[in-house]
Design a protein around this motif. Structure first.
Motif, PDB file in Angstrom:
ATOM      1  N   ARG A  44      34.215  42.882  43.416  1.00 41.01           N
ATOM      2  CA  ARG A  44      34.269  42.080  42.195  1.00 41.01           C
ATOM      3  C   ARG A  44      32.900  41.996  41.524  1.00 41.01           C
ATOM      4  O   ARG A  44      32.804  41.969  40.294  1.00 41.01           O
ATOM      5  N   VAL A  45      31.827  41.962  42.316  1.00 40.53           N
ATOM      6  CA  VAL A  45      30.480  41.962  41.748  1.00 40.53           C
ATOM      7  C   VAL A  45      30.237  43.280  41.016  1.00 40.53           C
ATOM      8  O   VAL A  45      29.696  43.306  39.904  1.00 40.53           O
ATOM      9  N   TYR A  46      30.637  44.376  41.629  1.00 38.66           N
ATOM     10  CA  TYR A  46      30.496  45.694  41.004  1.00 38.66           C
ATOM     11  C   TYR A  46      31.290  45.746  39.698  1.00 38.66           C
ATOM     12  O   TYR A  46      30.812  46.274  38.683  1.00 38.66           O
ATOM     13  N   ASP A  47      32.489  45.200  39.717  1.00 39.98           N
ATOM     14  CA  ASP A  47      33.314  45.148  38.514  1.00 39.98           C
ATOM     15  C   ASP A  47      32.619  44.346  37.417  1.00 39.98           C
ATOM     16  O   ASP A  47      32.651  44.732  36.241  1.00 39.98           O
ATOM     17  N   TYR A  48      31.955  43.275  37.788  1.00 46.55           N
ATOM     18  CA  TYR A  48      31.226  42.456  36.820  1.00 46.55           C
ATOM     19  C   TYR A  48      30.087  43.247  36.193  1.00 46.55           C
ATOM     20  O   TYR A  48      29.896  43.236  34.972  1.00 46.55           O
ATOM     21  N   TYR A  49      29.342  43.973  37.013  1.00 45.25           N
ATOM     22  CA  TYR A  49      28.245  44.777  36.486  1.00 45.25           C
ATOM     23  C   TYR A  49      28.743  45.868  35.550  1.00 45.25           C
ATOM     24  O   TYR A  49      28.051  46.255  34.600  1.00 45.25           O
ATOM     25  N   ILE A 103      37.296  56.453  49.827  1.00 51.51           N
ATOM     26  CA  ILE A 103      37.181  55.264  50.668  1.00 51.51           C
ATOM     27  C   ILE A 103      36.193  54.286  50.055  1.00 51.51           C
ATOM     28  O   ILE A 103      35.062  54.639  49.737  1.00 51.51           O
ATOM     29  N   GLY A 104      36.639  53.037  49.891  1.00 50.89           N
ATOM     30  CA  GLY A 104      35.851  52.051  49.165  1.00 50.89           C
ATOM     31  C   GLY A 104      36.074  52.211  47.677  1.00 50.89           C
ATOM     32  O   GLY A 104      35.146  52.166  46.877  1.00 50.89           O
ATOM     33  N   ALA A 105      37.333  52.416  47.311  1.00 50.58           N
ATOM     34  CA  ALA A 105      37.672  52.769  45.929  1.00 50.58           C
ATOM     35  C   ALA A 105      37.284  51.698  44.929  1.00 50.58           C
ATOM     36  O   ALA A 105      36.925  51.989  43.790  1.00 50.58           O
ATOM     37  N   GLY A 106      37.339  50.429  45.336  1.00 52.71           N
ATOM     38  CA  GLY A 106      36.992  49.348  44.422  1.00 52.71           C
ATOM     39  C   GLY A 106      38.089  49.074  43.415  1.00 52.71           C
ATOM     40  O   GLY A 106      39.177  49.667  43.455  1.00 52.71           O
ATOM     41  N   LEU A 107      37.791  48.194  42.481  1.00 52.72           N
ATOM     42  CA  LEU A 107      38.775  47.807  41.473  1.00 52.72           C
ATOM     43  C   LEU A 107      38.990  48.908  40.444  1.00 52.72           C
ATOM     44  O   LEU A 107      38.047  49.606  40.076  1.00 52.72           O
ATOM     45  N   PRO A 108      40.221  49.070  39.981  1.00 54.01           N
ATOM     46  CA  PRO A 108      40.484  50.093  38.976  1.00 54.01           C
ATOM     47  C   PRO A 108      39.672  49.847  37.711  1.00 54.01           C
ATOM     48  O   PRO A 108      39.539  48.718  37.239  1.00 54.01           O
ATOM     49  N   SER A 109      39.100  50.914  37.174  1.00 57.03           N
ATOM     50  CA  SER A 109      38.379  50.837  35.902  1.00 57.03           C
ATOM     51  C   SER A 109      38.478  52.196  35.250  1.00 57.03           C
ATOM     52  O   SER A 109      39.170  53.091  35.752  1.00 57.03           O
ATOM     53  N   ALA A 110      37.814  52.378  34.132  1.00 55.26           N
ATOM     54  CA  ALA A 110      37.875  53.669  33.451  1.00 55.26           C
ATOM     55  C   ALA A 110      37.293  54.759  34.340  1.00 55.26           C
ATOM     56  O   ALA A 110      36.277  54.568  35.000  1.00 55.26           O
ATOM     57  N   GLY A 111      37.948  55.901  34.362  1.00 56.13           N
ATOM     58  CA  GLY A 111      37.443  57.033  35.116  1.00 56.13           C
ATOM     59  C   GLY A 111      37.689  56.947  36.598  1.00 56.13           C
ATOM     60  O   GLY A 111      36.817  57.279  37.405  1.00 56.13           O
ATOM     61  N   ASN A 112      38.884  56.513  37.004  1.00 56.87           N
ATOM     62  CA  ASN A 112      39.233  56.548  38.423  1.00 56.87           C
ATOM     63  C   ASN A 112      39.344  58.003  38.886  1.00 56.87           C
ATOM     64  O   ASN A 112      39.545  58.912  38.090  1.00 56.87           O
ATOM     65  N   VAL A 113      39.215  58.213  40.198  1.00 57.58           N
ATOM     66  CA  VAL A 113      39.178  59.571  40.744  1.00 57.58           C
ATOM     67  C   VAL A 113      40.417  60.367  40.343  1.00 57.58           C
ATOM     68  O   VAL A 113      40.320  61.527  39.935  1.00 57.58           O
ATOM     69  N   PRO A 133      41.550  42.195  49.158  1.00 58.52           N
ATOM     70  CA  PRO A 133      42.860  41.771  48.664  1.00 58.52           C
ATOM     71  C   PRO A 133      43.031  41.919  47.161  1.00 58.52           C
ATOM     72  O   PRO A 133      44.133  42.234  46.694  1.00 58.52           O
ATOM     73  N   ILE A 134      41.957  41.733  46.380  1.00 51.75           N
ATOM     74  CA  ILE A 134      42.127  41.845  44.929  1.00 51.75           C
ATOM     75  C   ILE A 134      42.316  43.300  44.514  1.00 51.75           C
ATOM     76  O   ILE A 134      42.999  43.602  43.543  1.00 51.75           O
ATOM     77  N   VAL A 135      41.737  44.235  45.281  1.00 50.47           N
ATOM     78  CA  VAL A 135      41.994  45.652  45.007  1.00 50.47           C
ATOM     79  C   VAL A 135      43.443  45.972  45.335  1.00 50.47           C
ATOM     80  O   VAL A 135      44.132  46.671  44.587  1.00 50.47           O
ATOM     81  N   LEU A 136      43.924  45.441  46.450  1.00 44.72           N
ATOM     82  CA  LEU A 136      45.327  45.604  46.805  1.00 44.72           C
ATOM     83  C   LEU A 136      46.230  45.055  45.705  1.00 44.72           C
ATOM     84  O   LEU A 136      47.234  45.682  45.339  1.00 44.72           O
ATOM     85  N   ALA A 137      45.861  43.912  45.139  1.00 46.99           N
ATOM     86  CA  ALA A 137      46.680  43.298  44.102  1.00 46.99           C
ATOM     87  C   ALA A 137      46.775  44.169  42.858  1.00 46.99           C
ATOM     88  O   ALA A 137      47.770  44.150  42.142  1.00 46.99           O
ATOM     89  N   HIS A 138      45.738  44.955  42.603  1.00 52.33           N
ATOM     90  CA  HIS A 138      45.716  45.815  41.411  1.00 52.33           C
ATOM     91  C   HIS A 138      46.033  47.266  41.736  1.00 52.33           C
ATOM     92  O   HIS A 138      45.899  48.136  40.881  1.00 52.33           O
TER      93      HIS A 138
END
Length: 295
Positions: A44-49, A103-113, A133-138
């Motif tokens: 979530r911190v990475y998503d914020y940045y 591995i360690g995909a993080g939250l979905p954003s522009a330019g997913n693999v 869990p929030i990555v799982l939710a999305h």
């Protein structure tokens, strides 16, 4: 219209295919994984940045505290995200790899693999792995791909490579008789030495066939020890274990026994840049990346 069975394809409104898997749920319920919004989380911190929207006050507070020590962290995060895109495009275009284990995909954003890979080859296959869990939710937004390809998500931890490699989601989606690209971008610096990151990487790469690749990136203290040191302390003090490493430490940990693709391990902003234009200085980026082939 019936509910999809285990691993069965489901068409979305725009004609794309999504794969519903048992590990992928909707928003967490009382009986499912719970999101603790009172403590910060690295994804979530990475998503914020990155300028995303999936973060909470605790994440933003910690992110801003870290940014006061290293003001260029947002520049670095954007450069790292761009490196991911260039690495995936290289792997498909130049190396001919069409299977990815992220591995360690993080939250979905522009330019997913899967978006990048399937834009190059619609038949590309991607397995995403994360344990937030929030990555799982999305995760469903990570599962929308081309009709020809396949995308899947599994809820697991990098520290348990045996589970990742043996999980039916992985085995059903990826063909281990053909090269696979292992992706660990902005992941390994959250595995401290005591957790034996070398052994984790070694076990994962050992399971992949010859001709597979490893793409990874890692924060370094080399160009701004004080700023990056303050960022690491902010993470650690907030309960997010992390460790910055030098170029040599990262190279030995991630790419031992592999054949590095030119230009080797370098600043993420300098790895196969899209243009000759001006790029951020080293003390703004503070992030090494590389891609290597398994002989």
């Amino acid at each position: 219209m019936h509910a999809p069975a285990h691993g069965e394809a489901m068409m979305t409104k725009d004609g794309k295919k999504a794969w519903e898997l048992p590990d992928v749920g909707s928003l967490p319920t009382a009986n499912g994984p719970q999101i603790d919004t009172s403590v910060p989380h690295s994804a979530r911190v990475y998503d914020y940045y990155l300028g995303g929207k999936d973060h909470f006050p605790a994440d933003r507070e910690m992110a801003e505290r870290a940014a006061r020590s290293w003001p260029a962290v947002r520049v670095a995060v954007r450069e790292n995200r761009a490196f991911l895109g260039r690495a995936v495009r290289y792997l498909v275009r130049e190396a001919g790899v069409t299977q990815f284990l992220d591995i360690g995909a993080g939250l979905p954003s522009a330019g997913n693999v899967h978006e990048i890979a399937q834009a190059e080859d619609p038949a590309a296959r991607v397995v995403y792995v994360d344990n937030d869990p929030i990555v799982l939710a999305h995760a469903r937004s990570l599962l929308v791909g081309t009709p020809e390809g396949r995308t899947a998500y599994m809820d697991s931890d990098l520290r348990d490579p045996d589970r990742i490699l043996g999980d039916p989601v992985t085995r059903r989606t990826l063909d281990f008789d053909r090269p696979i690209a292992l992706i660990m971008v902005a992941t390994l610096h959250f595995i401290v030495d005591a957790e034996q990151p070398c052994a984790i990487v070694g076990k994962l790469m050992e399971a992949l066939p010859s001709g597979s690749y490893f793409a990874s990136s890692h924060v370094t203290p080399e160009f701004d020890p004080e700023g990056v040191g303050g960022l690491v302390r902010a993470y650690n003090n907030s309960g997010i274990a992390g460790q910055a490493r030098t170029k040599q430490e990262f190279t030995e940990m991630a790419f031992a026994g592999l054949e590095l693709v030119d230009p080797g391990v370098t600043l993420v902003s300098e790895w196969h840049p899209d243009s000759d234009g001006e790029r951020p200085s080293a003390d703004q980026v503070n992030w090494f990346g590389g891609v290597a082939r398994k002989p």
